[in-house]
Design an enzyme around this catalytic site. Structure first.
Site, mmCIF file in Angstrom:
data_model
loop_
_atom_site.group_PDB
_atom_site.id
_atom_site.type_symbol
_atom_site.label_atom_id
_atom_site.label_comp_id
_atom_site.label_asym_id
_atom_site.label_seq_id
_atom_site.Cartn_x
_atom_site.Cartn_y
_atom_site.Cartn_z
ATOM 1 N N HIS A 1 0.872 -1.196 0.000
ATOM 2 C CA HIS A 1 0.000 0.000 0.000
ATOM 3 C C HIS A 1 0.901 1.236 0.000
ATOM 4 O O HIS A 1 1.489 1.593 1.019
ATOM 5 C CB HIS A 1 -0.898 0.011 1.247
ATOM 6 C CG HIS A 1 -1.839 1.186 1.283
ATOM 7 N ND1 HIS A 1 -3.194 1.030 1.541
ATOM 8 C CD2 HIS A 1 -1.643 2.511 1.111
ATOM 9 C CE1 HIS A 1 -3.772 2.215 1.515
ATOM 10 N NE2 HIS A 1 -2.853 3.133 1.262
ATOM 11 N N HIS B 1 1.489 5.402 -1.629
ATOM 12 C CA HIS B 1 1.088 6.594 -2.386
ATOM 13 C C HIS B 1 2.324 7.215 -3.016
ATOM 14 O O HIS B 1 3.260 7.584 -2.305
ATOM 15 C CB HIS B 1 0.426 7.625 -1.472
ATOM 16 C CG HIS B 1 -0.843 7.129 -0.865
ATOM 17 N ND1 HIS B 1 -2.067 7.287 -1.465
ATOM 18 C CD2 HIS B 1 -1.071 6.442 0.284
ATOM 19 C CE1 HIS B 1 -3.007 6.733 -0.709
ATOM 20 N NE2 HIS B 1 -2.428 6.202 0.361
ATOM 21 N N LEU B 2 2.312 7.328 -4.331
ATOM 22 C CA LEU B 2 3.454 7.939 -5.032
ATOM 23 C C LEU B 2 3.123 9.303 -5.613
ATOM 24 O O LEU B 2 4.033 10.033 -6.015
ATOM 25 C CB LEU B 2 3.941 7.030 -6.169
ATOM 26 C CG LEU B 2 4.679 5.752 -5.778
ATOM 27 C CD1 LEU B 2 4.996 4.920 -7.022
ATOM 28 C CD2 LEU B 2 5.947 6.066 -5.005
ATOM 29 N N LYS C 1 -9.332 -0.470 -5.739
ATOM 30 C CA LYS C 1 -9.371 0.179 -4.436
ATOM 31 C C LYS C 1 -10.749 0.750 -4.132
ATOM 32 O O LYS C 1 -11.293 1.524 -4.920
ATOM 33 C CB LYS C 1 -8.331 1.308 -4.400
ATOM 34 C CG LYS C 1 -8.333 2.132 -3.130
ATOM 35 C CD LYS C 1 -7.842 1.347 -1.928
ATOM 36 C CE LYS C 1 -7.998 2.109 -0.622
ATOM 37 N NZ LYS C 1 -6.766 2.476 0.007
ATOM 38 N N HIS D 1 -10.393 0.632 2.039
ATOM 39 C CA HIS D 1 -10.198 1.607 3.117
ATOM 40 C C HIS D 1 -11.431 1.442 4.015
ATOM 41 O O HIS D 1 -12.507 1.946 3.703
ATOM 42 C CB HIS D 1 -10.104 3.031 2.564
ATOM 43 C CG HIS D 1 -9.854 4.057 3.632
ATOM 44 N ND1 HIS D 1 -8.693 4.771 3.733
ATOM 45 C CD2 HIS D 1 -10.625 4.451 4.685
ATOM 46 C CE1 HIS D 1 -8.748 5.570 4.789
ATOM 47 N NE2 HIS D 1 -9.920 5.397 5.384
ATOM 48 N N HIS E 1 -4.497 -1.100 5.960
ATOM 49 C CA HIS E 1 -4.040 -0.300 7.103
ATOM 50 C C HIS E 1 -4.957 -0.431 8.321
ATOM 51 O O HIS E 1 -5.493 0.563 8.809
ATOM 52 C CB HIS E 1 -3.818 1.170 6.722
ATOM 53 C CG HIS E 1 -4.898 1.796 5.871
ATOM 54 N ND1 HIS E 1 -6.236 1.734 6.188
ATOM 55 C CD2 HIS E 1 -4.811 2.515 4.721
ATOM 56 C CE1 HIS E 1 -6.915 2.388 5.258
ATOM 57 N NE2 HIS E 1 -6.081 2.855 4.367
ATOM 58 N N ASP F 1 1.400 2.551 3.546
ATOM 59 C CA ASP F 1 0.556 3.741 3.405
ATOM 60 C C ASP F 1 1.405 5.006 3.485
ATOM 61 O O ASP F 1 0.937 6.054 3.929
ATOM 62 C CB ASP F 1 -0.562 3.763 4.464
ATOM 63 C CG ASP F 1 -1.706 4.683 4.052
ATOM 64 O OD1 ASP F 1 -1.701 5.190 2.922
ATOM 65 O OD2 ASP F 1 -2.599 4.914 4.895
ATOM 66 N N ALA G 1 -4.030 14.374 5.814
ATOM 67 C CA ALA G 1 -3.745 13.123 6.525
ATOM 68 C C ALA G 1 -2.663 12.354 5.795
ATOM 69 O O ALA G 1 -2.730 12.204 4.569
ATOM 70 C CB ALA G 1 -5.018 12.277 6.595
HETATM 71 O O1 DOR Z 1 -3.437 9.128 5.909
HETATM 72 C C1 DOR Z 1 -3.804 8.855 4.784
HETATM 73 N N1 DOR Z 1 -3.272 9.450 3.691
HETATM 74 N N2 DOR Z 1 -4.772 7.950 4.628
HETATM 75 C C2 DOR Z 1 -5.323 7.705 3.438
HETATM 76 O O2 DOR Z 1 -6.209 6.893 3.373
HETATM 77 C C3 DOR Z 1 -4.913 8.470 2.241
HETATM 78 C C4 DOR Z 1 -3.551 8.987 2.387
HETATM 79 C C5 DOR Z 1 -3.208 10.025 1.348
HETATM 80 O O3 DOR Z 1 -3.482 9.812 0.163
HETATM 81 O O4 DOR Z 1 -2.635 11.041 1.712
HETATM 82 ZN ZN ZN Z 2 -3.408 5.058 1.746
#
Ligand code: DOR
Ligand code: ZN
Length: 346
Positions: free
Chosen positions: A14, A16-17, A100, A137, A175, A248, A264
């Protein structure tokens, strides 16, 4: 004395790029040590169709350092207009490894997510039929539900009914942050696994809120009470095949984290493996690290583990990591575990 362990090269289930300059800045942090990663599709606009996923994969490949064997595993963002035939074709082509599910409004860029699960059942039925994994999620978004209860309520009201209706659907509960999440996954004998982040093994809600607010520890699902962190640690370090690493790691610039309404996400790509070795050693479970980081995930996704290895070495003094990664959009703060890190990837 230097201690070292050698494990199969890990994967991140998991990640995020993002895109553009941010992608170019953060991708090397993961590609350095990881073999593969499941790439989250919550771009703006999201990665919805097979065409979007192919184009995003090409942008990631173009941003990769030249010497790397890193492979991005693409996903599609499930919307109420997703075409089951397009999803099936992308899976059969080997382009995507998961779809997703974001409840609409649950987190960063989730506005195009699912408002009512009934509206995506045709896609989920098709996925169940072809064996394509659904990454979830798992938080309800009902404003009346306390944010610390949103995961547990999701399990009872959405996840459990979904699994009864489609028992063959393969699901990753992503997560997870609660004891209820751990217990629910353990109660399932097939088709359900869970990813656990690095930061949720290290912080509880006090780290975010006690003694002043710490925006860099704020992520979603938000970290819970200590008893939940301990349940996650026990699950991760047990070796149980249903639990595996999904960092994550979610880069946001400091400017966006430090707003009155901050974003977040914890950015852990840079020091995740050092943090994990510390956690597993502390729990007397270094021998289970390979299962959590390198073996259980591929088994859940029906892939072979990576063929090569990495070695983690324990140093006599603290390993120094950059406090932040510079990007053209601004600095991204690296996760601070709150203790010295002694392990580093050799
Ligand atoms: O903390 C998080 N950041 N939770 C998520 O589900 C998305 C992620 C984000 O893309 O920044
Ligand atoms: Zn995430």
């Amino acid at each position: 004395m230097t201690k070292s362990i050698t494990i199969t090269r890990p994967d991140d289930w998991h990640l995020h790029l993002r895109d553009g300059d941010m992608l170019r800045a953060v991708l090397p942090e993961t590609a350095r040590d990881f073999g593969r990663a499941i790439i989250m599709p919550n771009l703006v606009p999201p990665v919805v169709t097979s065409k979007d996923a192919a184009a995003y994969r090409d942008r990631i490949m173009a941003a990769l350092p030249t010497v790397t064997s890193f492979k991005p595993l693409m996903t599609l963002y499930l919307t109420e207009r997703t075409d089951p035939a397009d999803v099936a074709a992308a899976f059969e082509d080997g382009l995507i490894h998961a779809v997703k599910y974001y409840p609409a409004g649950a987190t960063t860029n989730s506005d195009s997510g699912v408002s009512n699960i009934k509206n995506v059942m045709q896609v989920l039925e098709k996925m169940s039929e072809i064996g394509l994994n659904l990454c979830i999620h798992g938080e309800v978004t009902n404003p009346e539900i306390d944010i610390f209860d949103r995961e547990a309520v999701f399990i009872d009201t959405i996840l459990d009914p979904l699994r009864s209706e489609l028992p063959d659907l393969r699901i990753t509960s992503e997560h997870i942050t609660t004891k209820q999440g751990v217990d629910y996954v353990k109660s399932a004998d097939q088709n359900l696994g869970a990813s656990i982040t690095t930061h949720h093994l290290i912080i509880n809600r006090n780290h975010i809120l006690a003694g002043g607010i710490k925006p860099h520890y704020y992520c979603l699902p938000v970290a819970k009470r200590e008893e939940h962190r301990l349940a996650l640690r026990a699950a991760a370090t047990s070796g149980d095949a249903r639990f595996f690493l999904g960092t994550d790691s979610a880069p946001h610039t400091d400017a966006n984290k430090l707003l009155p309404c901050g974003c977040a996400g914890c950015f852990t790509a840079t020091n995740t493996l050092s943090c994990l070795a510390h956690v597993f050693e502390e729990d007397g479970a270094l021998d289970q690290l390979e299962k959590f980081a390198s073996l259980n995930g591929p088994a859940h996704y029906r892939l072979a583990p990576n063929a090569d290895t990495i070695t983690l070495q324990k140093e006599n003094s603290a390993v120094i990591y950059p406090k932040s990664i510079a990007t053209a959009d601004g600095d991204v703060t690296v996760f601070d575990p709150g203790f010295d890190l002694r392990w580093r990837v050799a």
